[in-house]
Structure formats: structure tokens, C-alpha cells
Design a protein around this motif. Structure first.
Motif, PDB file in Angstrom:
ATOM      1  N   MET A 154     102.566   4.166  47.716  1.00  0.00           N
ATOM      2  CA  MET A 154     102.051   4.918  48.275  1.00  0.00           C
ATOM      3  C   MET A 154     100.187   4.319  48.010  1.00  0.00           C
ATOM      4  O   MET A 154      99.599   5.295  48.990  1.00  0.00           O
ATOM      5  N   ALA A 155      99.659   3.742  47.173  1.00  0.00           N
ATOM      6  CA  ALA A 155      97.948   4.039  46.406  1.00  0.00           C
ATOM      7  C   ALA A 155      97.666   2.551  47.915  1.00  0.00           C
ATOM      8  O   ALA A 155      96.275   2.680  48.353  1.00  0.00           O
ATOM      9  N   LEU A 156      98.477   2.444  48.435  1.00  0.00           N
ATOM     10  CA  LEU A 156      98.433   1.602  49.553  1.00  0.00           C
ATOM     11  C   LEU A 156      98.105   2.134  51.158  1.00  0.00           C
ATOM     12  O   LEU A 156      97.203   1.553  51.961  1.00  0.00           O
ATOM     13  N   ILE A 157      98.517   3.357  51.110  1.00  0.00           N
ATOM     14  CA  ILE A 157      98.115   4.522  52.454  1.00  0.00           C
ATOM     15  C   ILE A 157      97.602   5.369  51.529  1.00  0.00           C
ATOM     16  O   ILE A 157      97.570   6.664  52.546  1.00  0.00           O
ATOM     17  N   THR A 158      97.088   5.688  50.511  1.00  0.00           N
ATOM     18  CA  THR A 158      95.943   6.642  50.267  1.00  0.00           C
ATOM     19  C   THR A 158      94.887   6.757  49.860  1.00  0.00           C
ATOM     20  O   THR A 158      94.064   5.510  49.582  1.00  0.00           O
ATOM     21  N   PRO A 159      93.686   7.942  50.823  1.00  0.00           N
ATOM     22  CA  PRO A 159      92.296   7.194  50.914  1.00  0.00           C
ATOM     23  C   PRO A 159      91.933   7.911  49.355  1.00  0.00           C
ATOM     24  O   PRO A 159      92.565   8.640  49.104  1.00  0.00           O
ATOM     25  N   PRO A 160      91.269   7.066  49.026  1.00  0.00           N
ATOM     26  CA  PRO A 160      89.821   6.160  50.147  1.00  0.00           C
ATOM     27  C   PRO A 160      90.341   4.978  50.346  1.00  0.00           C
ATOM     28  O   PRO A 160      89.928   4.500  50.755  1.00  0.00           O
ATOM     29  N   VAL A 161      90.915   4.470  49.468  1.00  0.00           N
ATOM     30  CA  VAL A 161      90.697   2.909  49.515  1.00  0.00           C
ATOM     31  C   VAL A 161      92.498   2.389  48.876  1.00  0.00           C
ATOM     32  O   VAL A 161      93.595   3.132  48.051  1.00  0.00           O
ATOM     33  N   GLY A 162      93.026   2.868  50.760  1.00  0.00           N
ATOM     34  CA  GLY A 162      94.090   1.912  50.595  1.00  0.00           C
ATOM     35  C   GLY A 162      94.286   1.054  52.128  1.00  0.00           C
ATOM     36  O   GLY A 162      94.419   0.797  52.798  1.00  0.00           O
TER      37      GLY A 162
ATOM     38  N   GLY B 210      95.902   5.396  41.711  1.00  0.00           N
ATOM     39  CA  GLY B 210      96.217   4.948  43.078  1.00  0.00           C
ATOM     40  C   GLY B 210      95.148   5.243  44.551  1.00  0.00           C
ATOM     41  O   GLY B 210      95.031   4.228  44.749  1.00  0.00           O
ATOM     42  N   PHE B 211      94.461   6.521  43.837  1.00  0.00           N
ATOM     43  CA  PHE B 211      93.397   6.546  45.372  1.00  0.00           C
ATOM     44  C   PHE B 211      92.335   5.424  45.549  1.00  0.00           C
ATOM     45  O   PHE B 211      92.340   5.371  46.237  1.00  0.00           O
ATOM     46  N   PHE B 212      91.785   5.318  44.425  1.00  0.00           N
ATOM     47  CA  PHE B 212      91.154   4.501  43.775  1.00  0.00           C
ATOM     48  C   PHE B 212      91.103   3.027  43.431  1.00  0.00           C
ATOM     49  O   PHE B 212      89.826   2.809  44.132  1.00  0.00           O
TER      50      PHE B 212
HETATM   51 NA    NA Z   1      95.167   4.044  47.725  1.00  0.00          NA
END
Ligand code: NA
Ligand code: NA
Lengths: 323, 182, 427
Positions: free
Chosen positions: C368-376, C328-330
Motif C-alpha cells: 500500500m505504501a508503495l502507491i500512496t502519495p506523497p512518497v510512493g 507509509g504515506f511518508f
Molecule cells: Na507511500
């Protein structure tokens, strides 16, 4: 020789029971380790269904298999491979597919730059309805979810209305009367719980058999030596095609048993949908519409030459002639 | 000269975006009509298919508006640590890379159209839409995006060579100065 | 391959190349270095079929719905009304952000559209009232993610489609966890602001009469929710079509409660096009990247990895949670679902878990993935609505809510009935 292979839907039995063992075990072993396979599926690659064969032709991967129906956008003549209601048993369906095979070979060579290796069936596409149905004639005036152009045309000829609803939204649509009936494989309908929202089952292949065509990129095929070509051609018949066909009829009987409780259900709990027997008159009428309206329409779309070839091959086997 | 050109491109693409917006609105109306008609036992048919086409066209033709409004997301954690000249270099570099990718997409979009053209492909649906009718305008949208991207890059390069770094930022920076959402 | 993608992603993003373009570049890289096949030949087809999608058209519809509510003033009044009710809590207006996001989630199937709507009405207030920008914007980004948990939800539609499970049941299952998450967000806000009162800004109380009068301003949104969800459950519209019902409803409401002008219409439409194209460049880039990753054998690597662990059902599901956090980060969320569902869900079902339940667990992880950097995406959308400040602040502000979502994921594992109660009970 390394082969990258793209299989059909990863969640369906055809892939898990037949494609996986054949490509990962049978073929590599038969080649004595000369052939290595990397197997994935089109849904795992998030490929659009219509893209599977065009990308095969461009050599993005070596081998691909998916339902022939998805390729008819690019090749309307391919619709002749899977005409609804002409084959009622798996044996009939296989005879029909075998007769069509030379046509399919030519279509894939010319349209998709590929060599056909095998044609295997998905379970036949039967009809689930949420209201009382006694015969095919009762479909008149009902809204039916169908996939594929030829099925939609047949439904229209029967006086029903074809509605486009995606698979996952069918249960809701049946429950709320957005559609009255829906066509899908008996096994898929069973595992997706369509029996919860429909009452009557017409166990006839109104949506055809959805044959899955396995093909190899033509350049790749031509690059193989004659021995390897012969090995693949023969292994895929005995190690994949025959097995898939052999189980098709049993699967239908089992799935119908599971849905209706008539007979023994070996894959889960039996449900109690009402099984609708279709009368001979019904069939006669449907086949009549098929030959007088639906097939001539197809002949027009694909061209007279293809209709003539179809008459001489598939038509002979099933006893139907397009006027 | 560069700024004038960018003004022209912005005005032009605002019109394109408006057209795309009305297209989406028409699509919503079409879907709604179908929902209402189904209540009366009939149907327009083919809404799902047409919605897909609308989305493909809206996507390809809307891209350049977003580009000129500085709407495509960039991470500027490192970039913001530099002064105007450094930022201008980041901006021009990322525009050049972007233009390269968009041109590649536009070129690779053609075989899709060509395949449908040679096969006379039609959608496998009751509508039997000839796919070229949709795919050609879709392809044209990506070509348009590639052209807009190239022109913007050239303008930015021009400004960079003239050492007008603040203005470079105003046309290809990471964020719009005045947000259109406000 | 995984290290290549991770390092390449970070490096290219650091160069401030647009995120969508970075995904294409990584796809080209995988094609060049990790695949024996000319994957780039599939580029045109991938771009065509990932944008020719009737499901995705729900995105511009939901964005347009939000734009209309914002520009007709309806959204601002909703926000003000909820402010009357929740700003007495420690944290003040931050709670209004969460409450408004929760409310709009019930009318929007897209988290990004929800976050965009709330950010637009809320951001000017933060600057006016002197709030800490971190917590304030983080709450919007996190609250916005509820858009895909509380029905309607594009992501649940996609999940239902890919797993062949019932979408109405998934929608029912998302309701309680969605509301519970919203309450947990508020609880976390209270705790943070009790410890660090300077983060929360002004606590304000309003006379009861004002509070009651404010309820009138909630009516439009409730009507809209009834229209959208009602049309699905009455069987009038499919979940995707309901987005079009929402657009029509938003117009009616804007007409009745605010007003419609030509300017407002054109601004709403161009705004919709801008946000939609921004999202779609990333979605298309992600689907091309997926295509190359899958072709280069990511699916096999994943399957072999999971099967090689030989875990108990609980251990297995915990590994799945970690996997989704890391990926989810990426990976952009829709593509993350599309690429992993065919691999992961069958394995999860074999372990004896319920398909509806897992759908909800996955949505929490996707949120969660929607608000984790770098791809959020939600971080970007909120940052896009701000006039100043850097993305870091939004990321930092979203962190406590991220941990709250993780807690929710564990709660779901411990008490599956949080998700399954409604669908089972209403059967
Ligand atoms: Na993310
Ligand atoms: Na929602």
C-alpha cells in the motif's frame, strides 16, 4: 548529565536483560537523578555494524556497545580480544577478557577516541552441522558458515572451507547443503530454529565468545567530573558486567540442553540434536593450529608489539604463546 | 553555450553510466560463477562482500547520469500550475538546493575515507579488502556528482538570466522529453 | 517532531525538490532542531553503509532483468498473450496489466522493477486504444506492488533477516496472498468497469485458436520463474543471488526468443543505471532520515505510544495496521521496514502472533505504501514511463487498489491461514 546510549541488538537477551535495566534504572537511580539516559540500539537506528564505534568517536552519541569483532576492520589488533577455543567456560572467557582489558582500553582510546567502560559476553559461538560429526577432524572438507576473520582462518587451518552466508539464510543453506555446518550463538540458533535443519551440535566456542564492548566518547568522558566517572565505572561493573557474565555459563548449559535434550531446558521445548563430545586430542590439534598458524598470522596483521603484549597478558592466562 | 555544455555533460555521463552498467553485469556474472562453482564443491568466496562494493560504486557513479536524464523523482503538482517562467524558477531553485545537499554529502564522505586511511582499515572478511580501495572511488563518485550538479545548475542559471525559460526546462525540468525507457 | 517532519515533507515536496534530497533536508532539520547531538557527522557513514549492501544489489539485477525482457520483445509478447486471455472481461486491457504484473512478480523481487517493466510495455497500448489513463496506470502501479509479495521478494528477504525468520517459509507464505490479491484486483476492476464502462475501454474477445497459440508466449516467463525460484528451493542460490540467476536467464531467453544486439545491451544497462540511481538516492536519503529520527527518539515515542494503549491482541494489530498506513504515506518502504521491524515485531510476537504471518501482513501494508502519495515509488515509476498527463491521475487510479489491499490486510487478520497454509502444509 544527559547521556545518549546506543545498545547492542535489541532482540537479544544481553540487551533486554542487562543493558536496558542498567542504563534506564540502575545508573540513573545510583546517580540520584543526576544522570539521564536516552537508550536506543544500533539496529533501531539502522546503523551499519562497522559504523557504531567510528560514530561514537566522532561524538554522534555518548555511549555505544556492540560486538568487538565488528570493529576489527579498523583495528586488527582487537582480534586478540576474542580468540576461538582458548576459553571453554565463561570463567575462563572472563579471565581472558580481563587480561586483555588494558589492550582494549588503549585500542579504543587510539582508534575510536573512546573510553572503555565494560566488556560483557554474548553466548559462545558454537557449531551446528547437518551431517554426522564425531570430532573436530570431521570438519575437514566441509563448508562452514562462519563470521569473523580469525574463525575463518582457523576453519581453513582445520581443512574446512569458510562460507559467507547471512544469518537469516543459514537454515535454507543448511537444509540444502549450501553449507554443511554453521557457527552461531547456541541461544540464537535455538530461537531461529536451526535445530530443524541440523542434526549435530558441537558445543565448543569455535567462534569465540563475541565480547560486547561498552565505551564512551572520550571527550564526553573527560568532561565528566571525577565523581561521576567513578560512579559510572563502579556501577557498570556491579550492575551490568558481573550480572551478564554470571548468567553466561548457565545460559550456555541451558541452551545446549534445549537443543539436545540433555538436561533441563528452561526456556522452551527441548529438541533432540546429537551432542558431539570433542576429545582431548582434537583440542590439542586445534590449539596447535591456532598457535602455529592462526595467531602468528594475526601477529603479522596487527604488528609484533601487539603480539608481545598479548603474550604477556592473555597468553599468560590461557597458557598460549605466539611464536 | 549552456546547451552545448549540457550536451557534453550528457554524452560524458552516458559513457560513465555504460561503464557502471557493465560493472553491474560483471558483478552478476561473478555471482553466477560462484553459484555454479559451488555445485562442483568449490567457491570463489567473497561474493557477498564484492556485491556490496559494486552496489556502493554503482550508486555513487550512476547518480549524475540520472540527474542529466532528469530521472531523479520530483513531485510537480504545484509546479505544473505555473507558466514557463515560474517553472524555470522552481527548477533552478530545486537544482540549487540539490547541489547544496550533494556538495554536503561529498564533503562528509571524506571523513569515512580518511578514517580508513589513517587506520589502514581492512574488511573483517577472509578477503581482507583494504577499505580505502573501495571507499576512495566511492567518494570520488560523489565528488563527480557534486561537480556535475554544480555545472548543470550554472548552465540553468545562465539560461534563466538570458530569459530562455523553455530551454531551462529541457535541461533541468521535471521529466525528460524523450523517455529513455521507450 | 512528527508534525515538523510531516509539514516539512509536504512543503519541500511541493517546491518540487527531488524526493531523495527532501529526505536529506528533513534529516538535517531534525539534526538541527530535535537532537542535541551532531548527527550530521554520521552522514558520510550512513551514505556509505546504506549503499554498500549485498542485499540491495538485487534491485539493479531485477531492473536489468526487466529491461532485457522489454527490449528483446519478450515482455511485449507476454503482455499480448495475456491480453488474449483476459481482455474479454469488463475493463479489457486493464486486466492484462494486472495479469502481466502478476506474472513478472514471479520473476522479480522488486515492486519498482516490476512496475517499471509492465509500465514500459503497457503504456503505449493505453494511448493507442484510448483507455482512461487513471485506471490504466493505477492498475500497473498496484499490480507492480505484487513484486514483493509473490516470491522472490527483496522485502521478504529484509524481513527474514531482521526478524531472524526463515526466508523460504516467508516466500511460501506470500504465494497464496499474492495470487489472491491479483484476483481481487481483477475483481475490483470488473466492478468499477461495470459501474463506469467508460473507464475500461474496449472489451475484446479472441478466437480460441489464437488464445491457445498465445500460451506459447508465456513459456519464457515460466522458464524464468522456474530458474529463479528453483535455484532458491534447490538450495543452489540464496534468495539474493537468485537475482543474478534471473539476469542470466533473461539473457538466455532474450537470445532464444528475441535477439540480443549491442544497442539493446547498452540501452538496457544505461536504463538500469538510471532507475537504480533514482531509487538509491531515495533509499540513501531515507536511511539518513531514519538515523536522525531514531537518534531523536522516534523509537521511544513509538514504543511508549503502543505500550500506553494497553490493547487486546486484535486491537493492537489494528493499531499496527493504521500505523503502517500513516507512516507509509511518508516513508520509503525499505527504510520503513528497517526502522519499524525492530520496534514493532517483538511487540507483535508478545501478543501471540506468528512471525511468518506478520511478515505477510506487513508486506500487504508495505505494498500500500508503495502507491500512496506523497512518497510512493511505484507511482513515480509509472508516471516516469508515461509521455503525458500528471501524477494525480496515477494516484487517483491506484486508490481503488489501495482499498483492495486494505481489505486483504483484514482478510489476513481474520483468516491467518491464507498466509500460513502453505508453509504449515509443506513442512
Ligand atoms: Na507511500
Ligand atoms: Na516477486
Amino acid at each position: 548529565e544527559d547521556l545518549s546510549v546506543v545498545g547492542s541488538w535489541s532482540s537479544l537477551p544481553l540487551h533486554n536483560q542487562y543493558e536496558v535495566p542498567f542504563w534506564t534504572m540502575t545508573l540513573p537511580e545510583a546517580s540520584g537523578g543526576k544522570i539521564n539516559v536516552e537508550l536506543t540500539t544500533h539496529n533501531q537506528m539502522s546503523l551499519g555494524l562497522g559504523d557504531v564505534y567510528p560514530l561514537l568517536g566522532q561524538g554522534v552519541y555518548d555511549v555505544a556497545m556492540t560486538v568487538g569483532d565488528y570493529a576489527v576492520s579498523d583495528a586488527p589488533e582487537l582480534e586478540g580480544l576474542d580468540v576461538p577455543l582458548l576459553a571453554l567456560t565463561a570463567d575462563d572467557a572472563r579471565a581472558m577478557v580481563d587480561a586483555a582489558r588494558p589492550m582494549v582500553d588503549d585500542i579504543f582510546r587510539d582508534r575510536f577516541n573512546s573510553q572503555v567502560l565494560a566488556v560483557a559476553p554474548y553466548p559462545p559461538q558454537v557449531v551446528f552441522c547437518n551431517s554426522e560429526i564425531g570430532s573436530l577432524a570431521d570438519l575437514e572438507g566441509l563448508k562452514v558458515r562462519a563470521s569473523g576473520r580469525m574463525t575463518a582462518l582457523l576453519l581453513e587451518a582445520l581443512g574446512a572451507e569458510g562460507v559467507n552466508v547471512s544469518f537469516a539464510e543459514v537454515p535454507g543453506a543448511l537444509q540444502n547443503g549450501v553449507v554443511d555446518c554453521a557457527v552461531t550463538g547456541a541461544g540464537s540458533g535455538y530461537s531461529a530454529g536451526w535445530w530443524e535443519v541440523s542434526t549435530h551440535l558441537l558445543p565448543i566456542p569455535l567462534g569465540g565468545w563475541d565480547p560486547v564492548v561498552t565505551a564512551m566518547n572520550l571527550d564526553k568522558w573527560n568532561s565528566l567530573d571525577a565523581e561521576t566517572q567513578a560512579l559510572i565505572s563502579s556501577e557498570i561493573v556491579t550492575g551490568f558486567e558481573d550480572l551478564a557474565w554470571a548468567s553466561a555459563q548457565d545460559a550456555l548449559v541451558n541452551d545446549v540442553a534445549c537443543l539436545t535434550g540433555n538436561g533441563e531446558c528452561q526456556t522452551g521445548e527441548a529438541r533432540s540434536m546429537t551432542l558431539v563430545e570433542v576429545s582431548d586430542e582434537d583440542f590439542a590439534r586445534a590449539r596447535d593450529l591456532l598457535t602455529s598458524e592462526v595467531l602468528p598470522d594475526w601477529a603479522e596483521r596487527s604488528g609484533e608489539d601487539w603480539a608481545a603484549r598479548w603474550n604477556e597478558s592473555v597468553g599468560q592466562v590461557v597458557g598460549v604463546t605466539i611464536e | 553555450m549552456e546547451l552545448k555544455m549540457i550536451q557534453t555533460l550528457r554524452a560524458l555521463n552516458r559513457k560513465v553510466a555504460l561503464l557502471v552498467g557493465f560493472g553491474l553485469l560483471a558483478c552478476a556474472a561473478f555471482v553466477l560463477t560462484d553459484i555454479i562453482m559451488r555445485r562442483f564443491g568449490t567457491s570463489l568466496g567473497g561474493t557477498e562482500e564484492i556485491a556490496g562494493y559494486a552496489m556502493a560504486l554503482a550508486t555513487s557513479w550512476g547518480m549524475s547520469y540520472t540527474l542529466l536524464e532528469l530521472g531523479h523523482v520530483r513531485i510537480d503538482l504545484v509546479r505544473t500550475r505555473f507558466k514557463t517562467f515560474g517553472r524555470a524558477l522552481f527548477d533552478v531553485f530545486s537544482m540549487i538546493v540539490m547541489t547544496g545537499v550533494i556538495i554536503t554529502i561529498a564533503i562528509k564522505a571524506w571523513p569515512v575515507v580518511a578514517h580508513s586511511l589513517t587506520n589502514g582499515s581492512r574488511a573483517n572478511t577472509p578477503l581482507e579488502t583494504p577499505l580505502v580501495w573501495v571507499q576512495f572511488p566511492w567518494f570520488a563518485g560523489w565528488v563527480w556528482f557534486a561537480i556535475m550538479s554544480t555545472l548543470t545548475t550554472l548552465c540553468a542559471l545562465g539560461l534563466l538570466l538570458k530569459r530562455r525559460h523553455t530551454e531551462t526546462e529541457s535541461i533541468i525540468g521535471a521529466f525528460a522529453e524523450q523517455d529513455t525507457l521507450q | 517532531m512528527i508534525p515538523f517532519v510531516s509539514v516539512g515533507l509536504l512543503a519541500l515536496l511541493a517546491l518540487s525538490i527531488p524526493v531523495g534530497i527532501v529526505l536529506f533536508l528533513l534529516g538535517f532539520g531534525i539534526d538541527a532542531f530535535f537532537s542535541g547531538f551532531p548527527l550530521i557527522r554520521g552522514l558520510g557513514n550512513m551514505v556509505w553503509s546504506s549503499s554498500n549492501s549485498a542485499t540491495l544489489i538485487a534491485i539493479p539485477f531485477f531492473v536489468l532483468l526487466g529491461e532485457i525482457l522489454v527490449r528483446s520483445g519478450v515482455a511485449t509478447r507476454t503482455y499480448a498473450a495475456l491480453d488474449r486471455w483476459v481482455s474479454w472481461l469488463p475493463g479489457g486491457l486493464v486486466h492484462a496489466n494486472i495479469a502481466t504484473a502478476t506474472m513478472f512478480s514471479a520473476t522479480s523481487g522488486s515492486s519498482v522493477a516490476t512496475a517499471a517493466t509492465v509500465a514500459t510495455v503497457a503504456m503505449p497500448q493505453a494511448e493507442k486504444l484510448g483507455y482512461d489513463p487513471k485506471l490504466f496506470s493505477g492498475a500497473i502501479a498496484a499490480g507492480g506492488t505484487l513484486g514483493i509479495m509473490i516470491p522472490p521478494s527483496i522485502n521478504l528477504i529484509v524481513y527474514g533477516f531482521l526478524t531472524q525468520s526463515s526466508i523460504p517459509q516467508l516466500f511460501l507464505a506470500g504465494l497464496i496472498p499474492g495470487i489472491a490479491l491479483a484476483l481481487m484486483f481483477m475483481l475490483v476492476t470488473v466492478i468499477i468497469c461495470l459501474i463506469r464502462p467508460d473507464l475500461g475501454g474496449l472489451r475484446r474477445t479472441f478466437p480460441i485458436a489464437q488464445m491457445l497459440r498465445a500460451l506459447i508466449d508465456l513459456i519464457p516467463i515460466i522458464i524464468l520463474f522456474a530458474m529463479i525460484v528453483g535455484s532458491i528451493y534447490r538450495g543452489w542460490a540464496t534468495p539474493t543471488e537468485a537475482a543474478a540467476v534471473g539476469v542470466a536467464g533473461a539473457f538466455l531467453i532474450a537470445f532464444a526468443f528475441g535477439g540480443i544486439s549491442w544497442d539493446m545491451l547498452t540501452q538496457s544497462l544505461t536504463g538500469t543505471v538510471k532507475i537504480t540511481s533514482m531509487i538509491m538516492l531515495i533509499v540513501i536519503g531515507a536511511s539518513f532520515l531514519n538515523f536522525t529520527l531514531a537518534s531523536a527518539g522516534l523509537g521511544r515515542e513509538l514504543t511508549a505510544f503502543m505500550e500506553g494503549l494497553g490493547l487486546s491482541p486484535l486491537g493492537f494489530i489494528l493499531v499496527v495496521v493504521v500505523l503502517y498506513i500513516v507512516l507509509g504515506f511518508f516513508i520509503e518502504t525499505l527504510s520503513l521496514m528497517v526502522v519499524t521491524i525492530p520496534i514493532i515485531v517483538p511487540m507483535v510476537l508478545v501478543q501471540g502472533y506468528d512471525v511468518i504471518w506478520f511478515g505477510i501482513l506487513m508486506i500487504v501494508l508495505i505494498e500500500m505504501a508503495l502507491i500512496t502519495p506523497p512518497v510512493g515509488l511505484n507511482l513515480y515509476v509509472v508516471q516516469g514511463a508515461r509521455k503525458s498527463g500528471s501524477l494525480n491521475e496515477v494516484m487517483l487510479g491506484a486508490l481503488p487498489y489501495c482499498l483492495t489491499m486494505l481489505a486483504m490486510a483484514f482478510l489476513l487478520i481474520a483468516f491467518p491461514n491464507i498466509a500460513l497454509f502453505l508453509p504449515t502444509y509443506l513442512q
